[in-house]
Scaffold this motif. Structure first.
Motif, PDB file in Angstrom:
ATOM      1  N   VAL A 116      -4.021   8.216   4.105  1.00 19.05           N
ATOM      2  CA  VAL A 116      -2.969   8.624   3.174  1.00 19.05           C
ATOM      3  C   VAL A 116      -1.875   9.385   3.913  1.00 19.05           C
ATOM      4  CG1 VAL A 116      -2.414  10.042   1.154  1.00 19.05           C
ATOM      5  CG2 VAL A 116      -4.520   8.696   1.197  1.00 19.05           C
ATOM      6  N   ILE A 145      -5.171  10.997  -3.938  1.00 13.63           N
ATOM      7  CA  ILE A 145      -4.726   9.627  -3.659  1.00 13.63           C
ATOM      8  C   ILE A 145      -5.791   8.894  -2.867  1.00 13.63           C
ATOM      9  CG2 ILE A 145      -3.004   8.252  -2.417  1.00 13.63           C
ATOM     10  CD1 ILE A 145      -0.969  10.454  -3.077  1.00 13.63           C
ATOM     11  N   HIS A 205       0.319   6.985   5.734  1.00 17.85           N
ATOM     12  CA  HIS A 205       1.241   6.302   4.828  1.00 17.85           C
ATOM     13  C   HIS A 205       2.395   7.225   4.427  1.00 17.85           C
ATOM     14  CE1 HIS A 205      -0.977   2.637   4.531  1.00 17.85           C
ATOM     15  NE2 HIS A 205      -2.003   3.155   3.871  1.00 17.85           N
ATOM     16  N   ARG A 206       2.094   8.493   4.195  1.00 15.54           N
ATOM     17  CA  ARG A 206       3.155   9.432   3.811  1.00 15.54           C
ATOM     18  C   ARG A 206       4.166   9.614   4.943  1.00 15.54           C
ATOM     19  NH1 ARG A 206       0.975  14.425   0.165  1.00 15.54           N
ATOM     20  NH2 ARG A 206       3.220  14.800   0.255  1.00 15.54           N
ATOM     21  N   SER A 234      -2.735  14.430  -1.632  1.00 13.71           N
ATOM     22  CA  SER A 234      -3.245  13.410  -0.710  1.00 13.71           C
ATOM     23  C   SER A 234      -4.743  13.170  -0.905  1.00 13.71           C
ATOM     24  CB  SER A 234      -2.968  13.821   0.741  1.00 13.71           C
ATOM     25  OG  SER A 234      -1.590  13.839   1.003  1.00 13.71           O
ATOM     26  N   ARG A 268       0.834  -1.210   0.000  1.00 15.14           N
ATOM     27  CA  ARG A 268       0.000   0.000   0.000  1.00 15.14           C
ATOM     28  C   ARG A 268       0.865   1.255   0.000  1.00 15.14           C
ATOM     29  NH1 ARG A 268      -4.779   1.050  -1.765  1.00 15.14           N
ATOM     30  NH2 ARG A 268      -6.032  -0.171  -0.288  1.00 15.14           N
ATOM     31  N   GLU A 269       1.952   1.243   0.781  1.00 18.71           N
ATOM     32  CA  GLU A 269       2.854   2.395   0.796  1.00 18.71           C
ATOM     33  C   GLU A 269       3.470   2.624  -0.584  1.00 18.71           C
ATOM     34  OE1 GLU A 269       4.108   2.025   5.514  1.00 18.71           O
ATOM     35  OE2 GLU A 269       5.417   1.217   3.951  1.00 18.71           O
ATOM     36  N   LEU A 295      -7.507   5.448  -4.273  1.00 14.38           N
ATOM     37  CA  LEU A 295      -7.277   4.177  -3.578  1.00 14.38           C
ATOM     38  C   LEU A 295      -8.451   3.773  -2.685  1.00 14.38           C
ATOM     39  CD1 LEU A 295      -3.509   4.535  -2.557  1.00 14.38           C
ATOM     40  CD2 LEU A 295      -4.472   3.407  -4.561  1.00 14.38           C
ATOM     41  N   GLU A 319       2.012   1.925  -3.417  1.00 17.61           N
ATOM     42  CA  GLU A 319       0.958   2.534  -4.232  1.00 17.61           C
ATOM     43  C   GLU A 319       0.881   4.033  -3.977  1.00 17.61           C
ATOM     44  OE1 GLU A 319      -2.586  -0.584  -4.989  1.00 17.61           O
ATOM     45  OE2 GLU A 319      -2.291  -0.067  -2.893  1.00 17.61           O
ATOM     46  N   VAL A 320       0.904   4.417  -2.701  1.00 16.25           N
ATOM     47  CA  VAL A 320       0.869   5.836  -2.351  1.00 16.25           C
ATOM     48  C   VAL A 320       2.087   6.551  -2.922  1.00 16.25           C
ATOM     49  CG1 VAL A 320       0.960   7.484  -0.429  1.00 16.25           C
ATOM     50  CG2 VAL A 320      -0.526   5.463  -0.283  1.00 16.25           C
TER      51      VAL A 320
END
Length: 256
Positions: free
Chosen positions: A226, A215, A229-230, A212, A198-199, A219, A201-202
């Motif tokens: 998001v 995104i 993840h960032r 963000s 997933r990270e 997703l 993909e981000v």
């Protein structure tokens, strides 16, 4: 202090079930015309029997890529390979092999042959030059427990890409839509950077210039997720901002 990683330790990582140990695996003998094409392509292929640490096959590309005599390399088994690995990368290779087996066992047995494990490390050529190689490893045969019995690897020289990180492991899974990335591990300076699927993909959407909010919509996750993840991407990469993160990811070859 670890004992330098070698073929004996590799055989303790990839150890087929006991009932397979008495079954001889025949060598692989490709068509000579196909081997000539392999040699022309500049790639090098090899297959390993994990019971013995011996090669079932070494393609003629070994001489073109690294300068080693094919017959001598094959006779020496995986000891030949470990002698060529850069000393600073042996511990990374140990971690990579353990991680490959750990990740392989997370998948149902019927999906394991569809996984590709891409890893990098530095090796010495016959004349002492250091080159960085990418290995694409698959496990075409499994033992009764679903662990690797043999491996087949296609090797390419990626030295010209000048990637800043020496050792990397990237896992892909074959699907009806083609190969999909599953997992990436980076091994810089004896540390491991672990990006989840997933990270990644981000990260790729950040590189594409999406905000963000965009995104999150693409997703189907929340804006706060998001942002989390960032933050994790920045922390794991050891960088302070998105620009540095994008440069870091491009340097590793994770994004275009």
């Amino acid at each position: 202090m670890h004992t330098p990683y070698d073929v004996r330790q590799m055989k303790t990582v990839f150890h087929p079930a006991a009932e397979t140990l008495t079954t001889a695996l025949p060598p692989i003998a490709p068509d000579p015309a196909f081997e000539r094409l392999l040699a022309q392509s500049g790639t090098w292929c090899y297959s390993v029997d994990f019971r013995t640490g011996r090669f079932r096959y070494v393609s003629p590309g070994i001489q073109r890529m690294l300068g080693y005599d094919r017959a001598a390399w094959q006779f020496g088994g995986m000891d030949s390979f470990f002698r060529s690995v850069h000393p600073e990368d042996r511990e990374c290779l140990r971690k990579i092999h353990h991680e490959i087996l750990r990740l392989l066992r997370k998948y149902p047995v019927d999906q394991r042959c569809g996984l590709t494990f891409v890893f990098t490390c530095r090796v010495y050529t016959v004349d002492g030059r250091v080159v960085q190689l990418s290995h694409q490893l698959v496990f075409p045969e499994l033992d009764a427990a679903g662990d690797p019995l043999t491996g087949f690897t296609v090797v390419a020289d990626i030295t010209a890409l000048k990637t800043p990180i020496t050792c990397l492991l990237h896992v892909k899974q074959g699907t009806a839509r083609g190969e999909e990335p599953c997992h990436t591990l980076v091994f810089p300076y004896e540390e491991t950077v672990n990006f989840s699927a997933r990270e990644l993909e981000v990260l790729r959407l950040l590189v594409a210039g999406l905000r963000s909010e965009d995104i999150a919509r693409q997703l189907y996750i929340s804006y706060n997720t998001v942002c989390t993840h960032r933050k994790n991407l920045l922390r794991k990469a050891g960088v302070k901002g998105t620009v540095e993160l994008v440069g870091y990811a491009r340097g590793l070859g994770l994004v275009g």
